[in-house]
Design a protein around this motif. Structure first.
Motif, PDB file in Angstrom:
ATOM      1  N   PRO A 210      81.608  57.600  29.188  1.00  0.00           N
ATOM      2  CA  PRO A 210      81.182  57.632  30.756  1.00  0.00           C
ATOM      3  C   PRO A 210      80.506  58.979  31.058  1.00  0.00           C
ATOM      4  O   PRO A 210      80.761  59.916  30.354  1.00  0.00           O
ATOM      5  CB  PRO A 210      82.735  57.748  31.259  1.00  0.00           C
ATOM      6  CG  PRO A 210      83.602  57.057  30.143  1.00  0.00           C
ATOM      7  CD  PRO A 210      83.139  57.362  28.887  1.00  0.00           C
ATOM      8  N   GLY A 211      79.582  59.086  31.774  1.00  0.00           N
ATOM      9  CA  GLY A 211      78.647  60.084  32.285  1.00  0.00           C
ATOM     10  C   GLY A 211      77.677  60.551  31.491  1.00  0.00           C
ATOM     11  O   GLY A 211      76.778  61.361  31.796  1.00  0.00           O
ATOM     12  N   ILE A 212      77.498  59.953  30.190  1.00  0.00           N
ATOM     13  CA  ILE A 212      76.463  60.515  29.039  1.00  0.00           C
ATOM     14  C   ILE A 212      75.048  59.890  29.556  1.00  0.00           C
ATOM     15  O   ILE A 212      75.092  58.670  29.776  1.00  0.00           O
ATOM     16  CB  ILE A 212      76.829  60.297  27.800  1.00  0.00           C
ATOM     17  CG1 ILE A 212      78.062  61.148  27.347  1.00  0.00           C
ATOM     18  CG2 ILE A 212      75.842  60.723  26.786  1.00  0.00           C
ATOM     19  CD1 ILE A 212      77.774  62.557  27.153  1.00  0.00           C
ATOM     20  N   THR A 213      74.012  60.796  29.838  1.00  0.00           N
ATOM     21  CA  THR A 213      72.848  60.119  29.914  1.00  0.00           C
ATOM     22  C   THR A 213      71.790  60.458  28.815  1.00  0.00           C
ATOM     23  O   THR A 213      70.905  59.597  28.551  1.00  0.00           O
ATOM     24  CB  THR A 213      72.202  60.875  31.205  1.00  0.00           C
ATOM     25  OG1 THR A 213      72.201  62.324  31.124  1.00  0.00           O
ATOM     26  CG2 THR A 213      72.905  60.542  32.573  1.00  0.00           C
ATOM     27  N   THR A 214      72.144  61.414  27.927  1.00  0.00           N
ATOM     28  CA  THR A 214      71.136  61.682  26.765  1.00  0.00           C
ATOM     29  C   THR A 214      72.020  61.996  25.713  1.00  0.00           C
ATOM     30  O   THR A 214      73.033  63.007  25.878  1.00  0.00           O
ATOM     31  CB  THR A 214      69.854  62.654  27.068  1.00  0.00           C
ATOM     32  OG1 THR A 214      69.440  62.264  28.136  1.00  0.00           O
ATOM     33  CG2 THR A 214      69.158  62.836  25.726  1.00  0.00           C
ATOM     34  N   VAL A 215      71.944  61.733  24.499  1.00  0.00           N
ATOM     35  CA  VAL A 215      72.395  62.340  23.193  1.00  0.00           C
ATOM     36  C   VAL A 215      71.253  62.374  22.008  1.00  0.00           C
ATOM     37  O   VAL A 215      70.546  61.579  21.749  1.00  0.00           O
ATOM     38  CB  VAL A 215      73.700  61.517  22.584  1.00  0.00           C
ATOM     39  CG1 VAL A 215      74.248  62.004  21.545  1.00  0.00           C
ATOM     40  CG2 VAL A 215      74.710  61.156  23.779  1.00  0.00           C
ATOM     41  N   MET A 216      71.407  63.527  21.529  1.00  0.00           N
ATOM     42  CA  MET A 216      70.443  63.952  20.371  1.00  0.00           C
ATOM     43  C   MET A 216      70.973  65.075  19.652  1.00  0.00           C
ATOM     44  O   MET A 216      71.660  65.919  20.191  1.00  0.00           O
ATOM     45  CB  MET A 216      68.981  64.239  21.012  1.00  0.00           C
ATOM     46  CG  MET A 216      68.826  65.465  21.628  1.00  0.00           C
ATOM     47  SD  MET A 216      67.050  65.698  22.279  1.00  0.00           S
ATOM     48  CE  MET A 216      66.839  64.579  23.444  1.00  0.00           C
ATOM     49  N   ALA A 217      70.611  64.767  18.139  1.00  0.00           N
ATOM     50  CA  ALA A 217      70.859  65.849  17.289  1.00  0.00           C
ATOM     51  C   ALA A 217      69.939  66.763  17.424  1.00  0.00           C
ATOM     52  O   ALA A 217      69.049  66.775  17.670  1.00  0.00           O
ATOM     53  CB  ALA A 217      70.869  65.185  15.789  1.00  0.00           C
TER      54      ALA A 217
END
Length: 220
Positions: A210-217
């Motif tokens: 919940p609440g995450i818009t972008t994830v990247m290494a």
């Protein structure tokens, strides 16, 4: 800048990705840096200022680094056949591109700074191409994304709800150490280091929190 270790993750990183050449570090890595900036900015900027350091400053024209960076900012992948034409495509899309060269010493020869500018938004990003198409994000808006003695894997998150996101991320990762939290345009950006392997499966899991818009290494 603090001296840091820049690392490969596997032999496959040395071989490099499927790409439009001529060089994995000067072309494929450059595309990935541009694409990382695009993913954070979330749209095509009106203006792009690219500053090359070290080896990049000497070879960015001949090795295709300039067109590769722009291609990434336009959202192209490393194997996109439009990469050589990215400057013309950017002009067609109304993107003003400016290339600069700096003689300021850096920790790594293949260092580049990108400034993405829109009417109301700004992103300043510094990254390096560490070889084989692998990259490492080092700064966002002049704030380091690295720990002083980095031993784990770097992860970057953006969210509109940090108070919800932080506990969920702690639970999802093995031994997370939160580097810093800062504002990026209308979102909150969170830098994390973890001993967990940052696989595509883990990235997908965190992205669904919940609440995450972008994830990247930030490395790889």
């Amino acid at each position: 800048m603090t001296k840091r270790k820049f690392k490969y993750k596997s032999a496959f990183d040395i071989i490099g990705p499927i790409m439009v050449g001529p060089s994995s570090s000067h072309t494929a890595g450059a595309v990935r840096i541009g694409k990382m900036a695009r993913d954070l900015f979330k749209h095509t900027p009106r203006k792009l200022i690219v500053t090359f350091f070290g080896s990049f400053a000497e070879t960015y024209k001949g090795h295709g680094t300039a067109v590769a960076i722009v291609a990434g900012v336009l959202g192209f992948e490393t194997n996109d056949e439009r990469i050589p034409d990215s400057l013309e495509i950017a002009e067609q899309q109304g993107v003003h591109v400016e290339f600069l060269v700096s003689r300021t010493p850096t920790d790594h020869a293949n260092t580049v700074n990108l400034e993405l500018i829109d009417n109301t938004e700004l992103l300043n990003l510094t990254a390096i191409s560490i070889g084989g198409g692998s990259i490492q994000l080092t700064e966002i808006n002049h704030h380091s994304t690295l720990l002083e003695h980095s031993q784990g894997n770097g992860l970057l998150l953006t969210t509109f709800e940090p108070q919800i996101t932080l506990p969920n991320v702690r639970e999802a990762l093995e031994s997370p150490e939160f580097i810093q939290v800062q504002e990026l345009n209308k979102e909150t950006i969170i830098f994390v280091e973890t001993v967990s392997d940052i696989s595509q499966k883990l990235l997908a899991k965190i992205k669904n929190l919940p609440g995450i818009t972008t994830v990247m290494a930030t490395t790889g």
